[in-house]
Design a protein around this motif. Structure first.
Motif, PDB file in Angstrom:
ATOM      1  N   ILE A  71     -39.251 -47.716  32.817  1.00  0.00           N
ATOM      2  CA  ILE A  71     -38.912 -47.262  34.168  1.00  0.00           C
ATOM      3  C   ILE A  71     -39.607 -48.134  35.216  1.00  0.00           C
ATOM      4  N   GLY A  72     -40.721 -48.735  34.850  1.00  0.00           N
ATOM      5  CA  GLY A  72     -41.410 -49.633  35.780  1.00  0.00           C
ATOM      6  C   GLY A  72     -40.512 -50.745  36.289  1.00  0.00           C
ATOM      7  N   LEU A  73     -39.592 -51.212  35.452  1.00  0.00           N
ATOM      8  CA  LEU A  73     -38.662 -52.261  35.876  1.00  0.00           C
ATOM      9  C   LEU A  73     -37.748 -51.749  36.984  1.00  0.00           C
ATOM     10  N   PHE A  74     -37.428 -50.458  36.949  1.00  0.00           N
ATOM     11  CA  PHE A  74     -36.546 -49.844  37.940  1.00  0.00           C
ATOM     12  C   PHE A  74     -37.284 -49.595  39.261  1.00  0.00           C
ATOM     13  N   LEU A  75     -38.593 -49.710  39.217  1.00  0.00           N
ATOM     14  CA  LEU A  75     -39.420 -49.485  40.402  1.00  0.00           C
ATOM     15  C   LEU A  75     -39.916 -50.792  41.004  1.00  0.00           C
ATOM     16  N   GLY A  76     -39.536 -51.914  40.392  1.00  0.00           N
ATOM     17  CA  GLY A  76     -39.929 -53.219  40.910  1.00  0.00           C
ATOM     18  C   GLY A  76     -41.252 -53.734  40.395  1.00  0.00           C
ATOM     19  N   TYR A  77     -41.777 -53.109  39.334  1.00  0.00           N
ATOM     20  CA  TYR A  77     -43.035 -53.591  38.760  1.00  0.00           C
ATOM     21  C   TYR A  77     -42.760 -54.897  38.019  1.00  0.00           C
TER      22      TYR A  77
ATOM     23  N   PRO B 103     -42.319 -57.480  35.170  1.00  0.00           N
ATOM     24  CA  PRO B 103     -42.024 -57.278  33.740  1.00  0.00           C
ATOM     25  C   PRO B 103     -43.249 -57.446  32.844  1.00  0.00           C
ATOM     26  N   GLU B 104     -44.147 -58.382  33.190  1.00  0.00           N
ATOM     27  CA  GLU B 104     -45.333 -58.593  32.355  1.00  0.00           C
ATOM     28  C   GLU B 104     -46.242 -57.360  32.364  1.00  0.00           C
ATOM     29  N   ASP B 105     -46.257 -56.638  33.473  1.00  0.00           N
ATOM     30  CA  ASP B 105     -47.073 -55.426  33.549  1.00  0.00           C
ATOM     31  C   ASP B 105     -46.420 -54.269  32.793  1.00  0.00           C
ATOM     32  N   VAL B 106     -45.105 -54.185  32.874  1.00  0.00           N
ATOM     33  CA  VAL B 106     -44.380 -53.144  32.130  1.00  0.00           C
ATOM     34  C   VAL B 106     -44.534 -53.391  30.627  1.00  0.00           C
ATOM     35  N   ARG B 107     -44.353 -54.643  30.234  1.00  0.00           N
ATOM     36  CA  ARG B 107     -44.503 -54.996  28.814  1.00  0.00           C
ATOM     37  C   ARG B 107     -45.940 -54.722  28.352  1.00  0.00           C
ATOM     38  N   GLY B 108     -46.914 -55.088  29.180  1.00  0.00           N
ATOM     39  CA  GLY B 108     -48.314 -54.852  28.840  1.00  0.00           C
ATOM     40  C   GLY B 108     -48.619 -53.379  28.689  1.00  0.00           C
ATOM     41  N   PHE B 109     -48.066 -52.552  29.573  1.00  0.00           N
ATOM     42  CA  PHE B 109     -48.288 -51.111  29.489  1.00  0.00           C
ATOM     43  C   PHE B 109     -47.715 -50.557  28.181  1.00  0.00           C
ATOM     44  N   ILE B 110     -46.516 -50.981  27.840  1.00  0.00           N
ATOM     45  CA  ILE B 110     -45.882 -50.501  26.597  1.00  0.00           C
ATOM     46  C   ILE B 110     -46.674 -50.984  25.381  1.00  0.00           C
ATOM     47  N   PHE B 111     -47.019 -52.264  25.366  1.00  0.00           N
ATOM     48  CA  PHE B 111     -47.720 -52.849  24.222  1.00  0.00           C
ATOM     49  C   PHE B 111     -49.101 -52.234  24.025  1.00  0.00           C
TER      50      PHE B 111
ATOM     51  N   THR C 294     -38.338 -52.306  45.331  1.00  0.00           N
ATOM     52  CA  THR C 294     -37.056 -51.986  44.707  1.00  0.00           C
ATOM     53  C   THR C 294     -36.782 -50.498  44.666  1.00  0.00           C
ATOM     54  N   GLY C 295     -37.761 -49.716  44.237  1.00  0.00           N
ATOM     55  CA  GLY C 295     -37.521 -48.286  44.098  1.00  0.00           C
ATOM     56  C   GLY C 295     -38.802 -47.490  44.025  1.00  0.00           C
ATOM     57  N   ASN C 296     -38.658 -46.213  44.235  1.00  0.00           N
ATOM     58  CA  ASN C 296     -39.748 -45.256  44.107  1.00  0.00           C
ATOM     59  C   ASN C 296     -39.227 -44.022  43.390  1.00  0.00           C
TER      60      ASN C 296
END
Length: 183
Positions: A115-121, A123-131, A19-21
């Motif tokens: 921002i991970g969502l904007f890079l195509g990561y 969602p479970e990994d983005v949520r995990g990183f935040i949590f 998706t993005g870099n």
């Protein structure tokens, strides 16, 4: 901002497999940097890719290269929507989300890890990183993995191979325009 930096940091997006870099680079004047971005967009936009500066800071800028249709699909995911709402996003269309992301980046306080969502990561990994505040991940590659480790490792390998092939082709004289896939 050189083509070399874009090739080195954004090949999977240029190839249409991500998706993005995001990358940071130096600039001598904001006016020249914006002109360079506009020149690159004249190549990228017809191929379905956009390049945007997210932040100018001193003599460095944070640059986002992305595919708007892929981003729209990623942000429309139920888990992505919930995560964005939890981070204060009200409107969830691509343009509004990018504007909100830019505001959050430029606010100067905590970096917006969504921002991970904007890079195509995932969602479970983005949520995990935040949590988990970046701790306790299963593995680390292009991002910290909290969900499907096996799938992430395959993606990391795919992105690395793409980057290696693109950089080699670019060094051999293939233009960035030819390397940018129309999707």
């Amino acid at each position: 901002m050189s083509e070399e930096l874009i090739i080195k940091h954004c090949s999977p997006t240029l190839a249409g497999i991500k998706t993005g870099n995001l990358f940071s680079c130096s600039y001598t004047s904001k006016k020249k940097a914006v002109a360079a971005i506009n020149r690159m967009n004249s190549i990228f936009v017809p191929k379905g890719v956009r390049i945007l500066p997210l932040k100018f800071d001193g003599k460095r800028m944070l640059v986002y290269v992305f595919r708007p249709p892929k981003l729209a699909k990623d942000l429309s995911d139920k888990n992505s929507c919930e995560l964005l709402k939890s981070q204060g996003y009200r409107l969830l269309d691509v343009k509004s989300c990018i504007l909100q992301l830019r505001r959050r980046i430029n606010a100067g306080s905590d970096f917006p890890h969504e921002i991970g969502l904007f890079l195509g990561y995932p969602p479970e990994d983005v949520r995990g990183f935040i949590f988990h505040k970046g701790n306790c991940c299963k593995c680390l590659g292009c991002w910290k993995v909290y969900g499907n480790e096996e799938k992430a490792l395959r993606e990391f390998s795919r992105f690395k191979k793409c980057s290696d092939v693109y950089y080699s082709k670019w060094l051999q004289g293939t233009s960035i325009q030819k390397l940018t896939v129309a999707v």
